[in-house]
Design an enzyme around this catalytic site. Sequence first.
Site, mmCIF file in Angstrom:
data_model
loop_
_atom_site.group_PDB
_atom_site.id
_atom_site.type_symbol
_atom_site.label_atom_id
_atom_site.label_comp_id
_atom_site.label_asym_id
_atom_site.label_seq_id
_atom_site.Cartn_x
_atom_site.Cartn_y
_atom_site.Cartn_z
ATOM 1 N N TYR A 164 8.916 13.899 -100.607
ATOM 2 C CA TYR A 164 9.579 13.730 -99.311
ATOM 3 C C TYR A 164 9.714 12.266 -98.907
ATOM 4 O O TYR A 164 10.383 11.953 -97.928
ATOM 5 C CB TYR A 164 8.820 14.492 -98.220
ATOM 6 C CG TYR A 164 8.787 15.973 -98.444
ATOM 7 C CD1 TYR A 164 9.952 16.736 -98.381
ATOM 8 C CD2 TYR A 164 7.593 16.624 -98.742
ATOM 9 C CE1 TYR A 164 9.922 18.099 -98.595
ATOM 10 C CE2 TYR A 164 7.552 17.985 -98.957
ATOM 11 C CZ TYR A 164 8.721 18.721 -98.883
ATOM 12 O OH TYR A 164 8.689 20.082 -99.095
ATOM 13 N N HIS A 216 2.411 18.557 -93.449
ATOM 14 C CA HIS A 216 3.456 17.671 -93.962
ATOM 15 C C HIS A 216 4.821 18.070 -93.418
ATOM 16 O O HIS A 216 5.341 19.125 -93.729
ATOM 17 C CB HIS A 216 3.476 17.672 -95.494
ATOM 18 C CG HIS A 216 3.633 19.030 -96.105
ATOM 19 N ND1 HIS A 216 4.825 19.499 -96.611
ATOM 20 C CD2 HIS A 216 2.743 20.028 -96.285
ATOM 21 C CE1 HIS A 216 4.666 20.723 -97.080
ATOM 22 N NE2 HIS A 216 3.413 21.063 -96.893
ATOM 23 N N PRO A 217 5.399 17.242 -92.569
ATOM 24 C CA PRO A 217 6.748 17.503 -92.062
ATOM 25 C C PRO A 217 7.765 17.323 -93.174
ATOM 26 O O PRO A 217 8.008 16.212 -93.627
ATOM 27 C CB PRO A 217 6.928 16.466 -90.959
ATOM 28 C CG PRO A 217 6.017 15.355 -91.358
ATOM 29 C CD PRO A 217 4.846 15.985 -92.056
ATOM 30 N N CYS A 218 8.364 18.406 -93.581
ATOM 31 C CA CYS A 218 9.296 18.346 -94.706
ATOM 32 C C CYS A 218 10.446 17.378 -94.452
ATOM 33 O O CYS A 218 10.991 16.808 -95.391
ATOM 34 C CB CYS A 218 9.842 19.737 -94.993
ATOM 35 S SG CYS A 218 8.579 20.949 -95.412
ATOM 36 N N LYS A 219 10.814 17.227 -93.198
ATOM 37 C CA LYS A 219 11.908 16.318 -92.860
ATOM 38 C C LYS A 219 11.460 15.332 -91.790
ATOM 39 O O LYS A 219 12.155 15.103 -90.814
ATOM 40 C CB LYS A 219 13.131 17.111 -92.397
ATOM 41 C CG LYS A 219 13.721 17.997 -93.491
ATOM 42 C CD LYS A 219 14.959 18.728 -92.993
ATOM 43 C CE LYS A 219 15.557 19.605 -94.083
ATOM 44 N NZ LYS A 219 16.756 20.335 -93.617
#
Length: 293
Positions: A164, A216-219
């Site tokens: 990411y 974990h923020p994917c974006k």
Amino acid sequence: MLRSKLSSLREYLTPINHNSNYETSGEISPEEFVQAGDYLVYKFPTWQWGSAPKKLQKDFLPPDKQFLITKHVPSYQRAQSYLGNTEDLAEDEEELDDGWVKSHRLTHEDPKRDIATDKKVPDIEDLDDFIDEDAEDADGEEFQDLGNSNLRRYDLYITYSTSYRVPKMYLVGFNDNGIPLLPHQMFEDISGDYRDKTATIENLPVSFNTTSVSIHPCKHSSVMKVLMKHAKTSREKAREFEPEAFVTGENLEPATETTQDTGIRVDQYLVVFLKFIASVTPGIGYDYTMDAL
């Protein structure tokens, strides 16, 4: 643990990108991660760089800067106790397309939250206009162990995600007696809005045989782009009143071209990252005060 294995495989297979496109995408390179980590450690000494066992080290990061860690962070109340009714949250939060919420308002203050006083540096102009400071308690609160049976402590790890190209946080929790928390217990300290969106049980990638909960923020890059847009707008408004001397604080050089374009410097990335993680773990009192911007 299937998701953990898939995540590890994705990290392994994703090629390393050393190009900097922070200004356009909100993503950061490994070199920028180190730069942001150095800034975080400098401003908040409770955070430190760590070195992983040799077999677990990432060759694209310095051996002594594999991850960031802060230890024994107190959590006095579970995440559920910080949530108000749905209507209140709807008024104070704006959900982005990737499931992240732009700001998070706590319904009451936690008098025991320990936020260390950090070294003063200049603020980014009008940053408080678009980041909710109610998620932070007053600086300088004295930490007191009141023997609360609800007290937990967390070791928090920040690693670099190659898939990411953003930071990724891992939580390892312990009860008041130092006994490791089970995954379902650690999930109690994650806001229900995010529990199923961003939290995953994983093996800690910088240690052997350690179970953690990852956030974990994917974006997350999308969130950073929103922040940069607001910061840039704030700077443009400020220039209307101070067109010739757009400088903050004492003994500072004029803002660089990158700072003028984005409003947030890349070395300040992790401070903003932690601000958003605070929305996910409202009861865990690590250092993230926005005064460091």
